[in-house]
Structures are given as C-alpha cells and as structure tokens.
Design a protein around this motif. Structure first.
Motif, short mmCIF file in Angstrom:
data_model
loop_
_atom_site.label_atom_id
_atom_site.label_comp_id
_atom_site.label_asym_id
_atom_site.label_seq_id
_atom_site.Cartn_x
_atom_site.Cartn_y
_atom_site.Cartn_z
N CYS A 161 -8.27 44.92 82.90
CA CYS A 161 -8.62 44.41 81.25
C CYS A 161 -9.88 44.42 81.00
N SER A 217 0.45 31.93 72.87
CA SER A 217 -0.98 32.43 73.29
C SER A 217 -1.88 31.34 72.57
N PHE A 227 -0.87 33.63 79.85
CA PHE A 227 -0.98 34.58 78.91
C PHE A 227 0.31 35.27 78.35
N HIS A 301 -13.12 37.35 75.92
CA HIS A 301 -11.86 37.63 76.62
C HIS A 301 -10.64 36.88 76.28
N THR A 303 -8.03 34.55 77.50
CA THR A 303 -6.52 34.86 77.69
C THR A 303 -5.65 34.01 77.50
N ASN A 308 -9.44 31.19 83.54
CA ASN A 308 -10.24 32.24 82.61
C ASN A 308 -11.06 31.68 81.61
N SER A 331 -10.79 34.47 70.10
CA SER A 331 -10.05 35.36 70.87
C SER A 331 -8.92 35.96 69.91
N LYS A 333 -6.52 37.63 71.23
CA LYS A 333 -5.50 37.31 72.05
C LYS A 333 -4.46 36.26 71.55
N HIS A 338 -2.29 39.87 75.35
CA HIS A 338 -3.32 40.77 75.98
C HIS A 338 -2.68 41.98 75.99
N ILE A 340 -4.10 44.31 77.57
CA ILE A 340 -4.46 45.16 79.01
C ILE A 340 -5.46 46.08 78.75
N ALA A 343 -6.98 45.81 75.21
CA ALA A 343 -7.72 44.66 74.96
C ALA A 343 -9.26 44.67 74.37
N SER A 347 -11.01 44.40 70.82
CA SER A 347 -12.34 43.26 70.73
C SER A 347 -13.77 43.89 70.00
#
Length: 409
Positions: A161, A217, A227, A301, A303, A308, A331, A333, A338, A340, A343, A347
């Motif tokens: 990721c 999420s 996630f 990140h 998730t 995390n 985030s 996400k 996500h 992957i 991702a 961002s």
C-alpha cells in the motif's frame, strides 16, 4: 514539479470529478458488481464505475491488457493532457527519450490470474495467449510507455500500500539524477476478486458493514471494523523545474522530498510503537528541508483498521509534538476505500489540490473518535484552510513506510 494529474476512482473518472466528490464527502463504496459476492462475509467495495476500456483501446489491446493497466493508461492520458505536454516534440514538449514512466502497483493482475485459472479448468486451449504478459507487475508502466511513445526509463515497484507514494519518490530521483526531464508517475490496482476477498475476509481485515456500504469505511472512528477494498489509478506528470518553466507549464506543487523505512515487525500488522512510521516522517521532513511546524496538512494512510489508525496517530504525535494538534489530518479512504497500489498516489493528488484550492477534504463517517485518536481529522465536512506544505503517509503490508512532502510553488 507536478504539472498534471489523471484519476479513475470509485467517486470519479477524472481528476476534477474525483476532487469535487471528495470535497463533498461523497462515498463511492457500494455492493460488489464485479463478481457474485452473495454469501461472502464482505460484499462491498470501492469500484470504478462507468469505465469502458473500449473508449480508449481497440479490441486487440483490450485483449492483451489487464484492467489495472487499462486504468493506468486512462489516468496517464488525462495527466499528460492536463499538463499540456507533447511527447516527442522539442518545441513545447519533451523528446521521447527524456520522458520516463514509474507506475507502481501492489497485487498486479490478480483478476486476470483468477480468470485464467477458471478458463484452464474448462479448456486449457482457451487461456488467453496474452495472459502472462498482461498480469505481470511491470505491465501498467510498460503499457503506458507504449501508449504514449515514451522511450526513457520505465520501471515499476511493488511496495504493497506504499507503492503509489514511492512512485513519486522514484520519479523525483530519476529527474534529479538527470536520467529524465519528465516522468509519468503514479499507482494502479484492480483486484476485486473472489479469492482476494476470501483471503482478506479470513484475515479479518475487511469491514463487514454490508448493510450500510457508504458508512463502512470509518478511519479513526471508534466503530471502525476493518478497511474497504477498492480499485483505481492515479497518475501525475512530474518535471524538473527547468523543464516546466521552459515550456510555461502550470505546476500544482513540488514533491520536495520523502523517505522509505521498514518496520521489520510483521507481514501485515504495523509495529504498534510506530517507530518505523515515525522514522519515515522524520526522514521525509529532513529530505525535503521542511520543519515539522511548516506542515499544514497530512493526508493520512487512515485505513479504518483499529491498529493502523491508532499507530498512525501515535506516530504523528511522536514526530510533530504539540504541532500535531494544530495541523489538519484526513483520510480519503473514508470515501473511496483502500485503492491499494493507487492509494498513495491519490493521497498525493489530494495534497496537491489542497495546496491549489486552499481546502482540505473531510474524513467522513467519523462520529466518535476512537481510543487515542485525538487529532483534528476534519470530520464530515471539508474545510477552507491555507495549505503551503503537506505530507502524505503510506504504510504497506510487510512494514513498508513511505512518506512524501509536497510544497506550494
């Protein structure tokens, strides 16, 4: 300098529609349509919808390419058009030999592998002769190079990721080393498949909020339960400052520096101490010659897994100290799931557009902050905020931590 972006995500099939959807707090998580997921523990995902490879590729190229490559081609074409870049021309463009490609991914052509195995069991003679070449990890980068006529360095890396962020750092290295003047860089993945979902479900990694996909999420929320798996591609055009200025390009931001570290802890769980993540953040600030207090925004990140989100929050506090409570953290996400391998590149695009527009996208579904999740995660609603410098966090399976710093120019 980053001078162009292209994107296909669960909330938009181009850069601006994706950005506006993120600012609006729109969720792209929905029941899976790519396969029959009824009866599976998790039956929701962040799918790219409305994308037809026939709109950009002829039948032969469709047959020889996997979906993760097709998404990358579409995103790369948009990025090049957005940058106003002509490849192969000296005047206003770039010679093909001075343009490189770095398009990373995490799980390669998993959908193609599963389809080929199913076909083989029925009749081995009907397995696509392009099967092998279509699913190997370097193929999105190579397909983009073929599509655009790029003859400079072409490479791909798999850092789980963290792949999408590392693509930008590798592109920056190629430019600074003089190997290329322009690099088309980003991440892509498309692996919404029965085997992938079975494995991740058995691991306990995925949200099982099947009856309420849009709220599944939930980064940093006390009720997060895993996630949401997604797919997509985000690609940018990076250029040396000299090259961008010479052709009058309009930069979004500069990738000022970054860093990569390892937890050396576990194949899927982050080190709860956050030491590896903190070291990546510290080194990224040092490499970009940026003080912690100069960072206005962190695209997390985030998730939506318990360990995390907690570990990342601890790491941010550990590096930024009291300033951690002054900056904004969010985030994407929470809206797209996500992506992957894509991702981190999404961002990075979020950071660049936040710098451009002076607005930070929200973390939706954040109703009650979880244990120790005490930072400003911009819950529910986008916020106007000047962003001069932003950091992208990306943490992958195997303990790979990658952080990049983007700055206004």
């Amino acid at each position: 300098m980053v001078t162009g972006f292209g994107a296909l995500t669960p909330v938009g099939n181009d850069r601006e529609s994706t950005w506006q959807a993120l600012l609006a707090g729109k969720s792209g998580v929905a029941p899976i349509t790519r396969f029959n997921a009824s009866g599976m523990p998790t039956s929701i995902a962040g799918e790219v919808t409305g994308f037809d490879p026939a709109d950009l590729l002829d039948r032969k190229r469709q047959r020889r390419s996997a979906r993760f490559s097709q998404l990358a081609i579409a995103a790369a074409r948009e990025a090049v058009a957005d940058a106003g870049l002509t490849i192969g021309q000296e005047d206003g463009g770039a010679p093909a030999g001075r343009v490189g490609v770095v398009v990373n991914n995490a799980v390669a052509g998993m959908d193609g592998v599963e389809n080929a195995v199913d076909t083989m069991h029925m009749d081995p003679r009907k397995v696509n002769p392009y099967f092998v070449s279509s699913v190997i990890p370097n193929m999105p980068a190579c397909e983009v190079a073929i599509d655009l006529g790029v003859r400079g360095p072409v490479t791909a890396s798999a850092l789980a990721c963290a792949s999408g962020v590392y693509a930008l750092l590798e592109a920056r290295r190629l430019i600074l080393s003089g190997e290329a003047d322009v690099v088309i860089a980003g991440g892509t993945d498309s692996a919404i498949t029965p085997v992938m979902f079975s494995g991740l479900s058995n691991m306990g990694a995925l949200s099982r909020r099947n009856d309420d996909p849009a709220h599944a999420s939930r980064p940093f929320d006390a009720d997060r339960d895993g996630f949401v798996f997604g797919e997509g591609a985000v690609v940018c055009v990076m250029e040396s400052a000299e090259h961008a200025r010479a052709r009058g390009a309009r930069p979004y931001a500069e990738v000022a520096g970054g860093a990569l570290t390892s937890d050396a802890f576990h194949v899927s769980a982050p080190d709860p101490s956050g030491e590896g993540a903190m070291e990546a953040m510290r080194l990224a600030l040092r490499a970009s010659d940026t003080d912690a207090g100069d960072i206005d925004y962190i695209c997390a990140h985030g998730t939506s897994t318990r360990i995390n989100d907690l570990t990342e929050t601890r790491a941010i506090r550990g590096v930024y100290g009291s300033h951690a409570y002054d900056l904004t953290v969010s985030s994407p996400k929470s809206m797209v799931g996500h992506l992957i391998g894509a991702a981190g590149s999404l961002s990075a695009m979020v950071c660049a557009l936040a710098i451009r527009d002076g607005v930070v996208p929200p973390t939706i579904n954040l109703d009650t902050p979880g244990e120790e999740c005490d930072l400003d995660y911009v819950p529910h609603t986008a916020r106007q905020s000047e962003v001069r410098a932003a950091a992208v966090n990306a943490f992958g399976f195997g303990g790979q931590n990658c952080v990049a710093v983007l700055r206004a120019v």
